[in-house]
Design an enzyme around this catalytic site. Structure first.
Site, PDB file in Angstrom:
ATOM      1  CG  ASP A 108      -1.806   1.105   1.448  1.00 19.82           C
ATOM      2  OD1 ASP A 108      -1.849   1.990   0.579  1.00 19.82           O
ATOM      3  OD2 ASP A 108      -2.526   1.112   2.475  1.00 19.82           O
ATOM      4  CG  HIS A 124      -4.561   4.034   3.466  1.00 20.25           C
ATOM      5  ND1 HIS A 124      -4.583   2.919   2.658  1.00 20.25           N
ATOM      6  CD2 HIS A 124      -5.781   4.598   3.353  1.00 20.25           C
ATOM      7  CE1 HIS A 124      -5.761   2.821   2.082  1.00 20.25           C
ATOM      8  NE2 HIS A 124      -6.509   3.830   2.478  1.00 20.25           N
TER       9      HIS A 124
END
Ligand SMILES: [Zn+2]
Ligand SMILES: [Zn+2]
Length: 557
Positions: free
Chosen positions: A197, A370
């Site tokens: 990610d 995130h």
């Protein structure tokens, strides 16, 4: 030695944030990791959803051993029903993921009436799924939705780890931090490739824990004297929990508004992710029975989405909730890049009504799901991959992720900054780019999906944005040929200068469609109208780059 390299082919999610889908292929067998979609940008008039172009998979459904979904967000799961319907559900591969992810997958397949045909299976951490030449394992991660996982894909050439979306939350709301020891073990066993990610690759430091949002929400709530309307992502089940907790602590009732908010909260409650004190949730119709300072409404619409509950409230168009001066609207989310304008418009309308608005700029009431730069480095250091291929980010963030990999000691030639459609090929000799395949976008113009109110609203939106064309065609009962010049009427079409010329061309287009249909002996009025609609809509879009409603009427004489 086995035939051919191991290929990792992203069909979406690179050079963009959204529509994640990756093909992992070995010995002609395939595992799909994530099947996501994207929401359209403002220019994509009349388009409801954007899917990755999965042309590469057409005709190969029987080669797909498994579909693994890392978590329940739309950009990882949303394409599932469309993909299966397009590829053919007949021998659809099994779908695997965590229990909440799979509950959401089942609910989606149900809406598309596909749940009978598809095998959907809950997978627990540590379980190994055998799928042809691949062994699959889910590894628990923390993110802004429960049951997020990384996927380890083992082959006899080595192991690939696709992280999915993650952060290293040390104090997650559900008390289940990421399985750091398993990640470290993978590193010790020797990881071939890490696909991680990149979303917050531009933010230094560590992401704040989801847990910080709770006390701050309570603090904000305690200063409100009227009703409170909180908006967040419907899938952020821990956030919903923290809003419920803050409301309970202050003696307020909770009202859930918006279809996806109700749906996800129900799924979350049935799986034990949300615990709600007895009697605290009331229906929207009961709001009037309580004084304003006893109410918290949790609503969809944190991104200013056109049909969302909050947007409709802001436009005084919500059937159940009418906002008034003294209400406070709390945005417990930040706009995804691209949504800023819609969010700002909504906020301005709220002020106009007399509401107070609190966003993440006023108080730390949101935590990103995130990981920031230090967490990306931690992932790299734990898993010690030989090769790195940054995922889930625009080109800038993919580039920054590459820099972080270099910073922790990955050799620059082992970092592959990719793009959609470009496969990375790995074998005993090393890793290199393969030949690019077709990739891009598929638009869903969804008249056939959603419920009736969605369609009505969509029609209204279309009319208000682009106007309408009404086309009346008269055909002969005998042979279906056009017997009178087609009539074209339009209203509200924001239009090119050459109106007359366009009308002429449109009439031609109608004649041509009818001619073709007559040749194919298509006489059914419904079918003819459909053909005219499709041909004319495509023609009009081509000419004026707009999608007005096209309403063909065919009369037989
Ligand atoms: Zn994502
Ligand atoms: Zn996500």
């Amino acid at each position: 030695m086995s035939s051919g390299p191991l290929r990792v082919l992203p069909l979406g999610g690179l050079g963009e944030i959204g529509k994640n889908m990756t093909v992992v292929e070995y010995e002609d067998r395939i595992v799909l990791v994530d099947v996501g979609l994207r929401f359209p940008t403002a220019e994509m008039m009349g388009i409801d959803l954007v899917l990755p172009d999965f042309a590469y998979l057409r005709g190969r459904v029987s080669d797909i051993e498994a579909i693994v979904v890392t978590h329940g967000h739309e950009d990882h799961l949303g394409c599932l029903p469309f993909l299966l319907r397009e590829l053919g559900v007949h021998d659809a591969p099994p779908v695997y993921g965590g229990p909440l992810t799979m509950a959401m997958a089942r609910s989606k397949l149900d809406e598309h009436k596909l749940s009978r045909e598809v095998h959907v299976e809950d997978v627990n951490d540590g379980e190994i799924i055998e799928a042809g030449p691949f062994d699959l394992e889910l590894i628990h991660m923390t993110h802004s939705i429960p049951d997020a996982s990384a996927v380890a894909i083992k082959t006899d050439l080595g192991t690939i780890l696709v992280t999915g979306d993650y952060k290293f939350d040390q104090t997650p709301v559900d008390g289940r931090p990421a399985d750091v020891s398993r990640l470290a073990e993978l590193g010790r066993e020797g990881l071939l490739l890490l696909c991680g990610d990149s979303t917050n690759g531009d933010r230094p430091g560590f992401a704040p824990s989801e847990r910080v949002a709770g006390p701050n929400l309570r603090d904000v709530f305690s200063r409100c004297t009227g009703r409170i309307i909180v908006t967040s992502f419907a899938s952020n089940i821990h956030r919903v929990q923290q809003v419920v907790d803050a409301a309970a602590a202050l003696g307020r009732k909770v009202v859930l508004v918006g279809r996806s908010m109700k749906k996800n909260t129900n799924i979350g409650r049935s799986l034990g992710h949300i615990k709600v004190p007895e009697g605290i949730i009331i229906g929207p119709r009961e709001i009037a029975q309580f004084p304003d300072h006893k109410i918290v409404i949790i609503s969809t619409g944190s991104q200013g989405e056109p049909l969302s509950a909050l947007r409709r409230m802001a436009h005084k168009d919500h059937p159940q909730v009418e906002l008034h001066a003294g209400d406070t609207v709390v945005f417990s989310a930040t706009p995804i890049p691209g949504n800023e304008r819609a969010v700002n418009e909504t906020i301005d309308r709220l002020y106009h009504i007399g509401c107070d608005v609190i966003t993440t700029k006023d108080a730390p009431i949101h935590a990103s799901g995130h990981g920031y730069q230090e967490e990306i480095k931690l992932m790299l250091n734990l898993t010690k991959p030989r090769y790195v291929m940054p995922f889930h980010g625009d080109h800038k963030r993919i580039h920054l992720h590459g820099q972080l990999a270099e910073a922790v000691g990955v050799a620059p030639e082992n970092i592959f900054k990719g793009e959609n459609g470009l496969p990375l090929e790995l074998d005993a000799k090393g890793a290199r780019w393969g030949k690019k395949v077709q990739s891009g976008m598929i638009f869903v113009d969804g008249v056939d999906i959603g419920d009736v109110t969605d369609v009505a609203l969509r029609d209204r939106r279309m009319l208000s944005a682009d106007g309408i064309f009404v086309v009346v065609a008269t055909i002969s009962e005998q042979d279906g040929s056009s017997v009178a010049e087609p009539e074209v009427i339009f209203r509200g079409v924001p239009y090119a200068s050459d109106a007359d010329k366009l009308l002429d061309q449109l009439r031609d287009c109608v004649e041509k469609s009818l001619e073709r249909a007559a040749k194919d002996e298509i006489r059914e009025i419904d079918l003819l109208q459909e053909i005219l609609h499709d041909d004319l809509a495509a023609f009009v879009y081509d000419k004026i780059k707009r999608r007005p409603m096209v309403l063909p009427v065919v009369v037989e004489v």
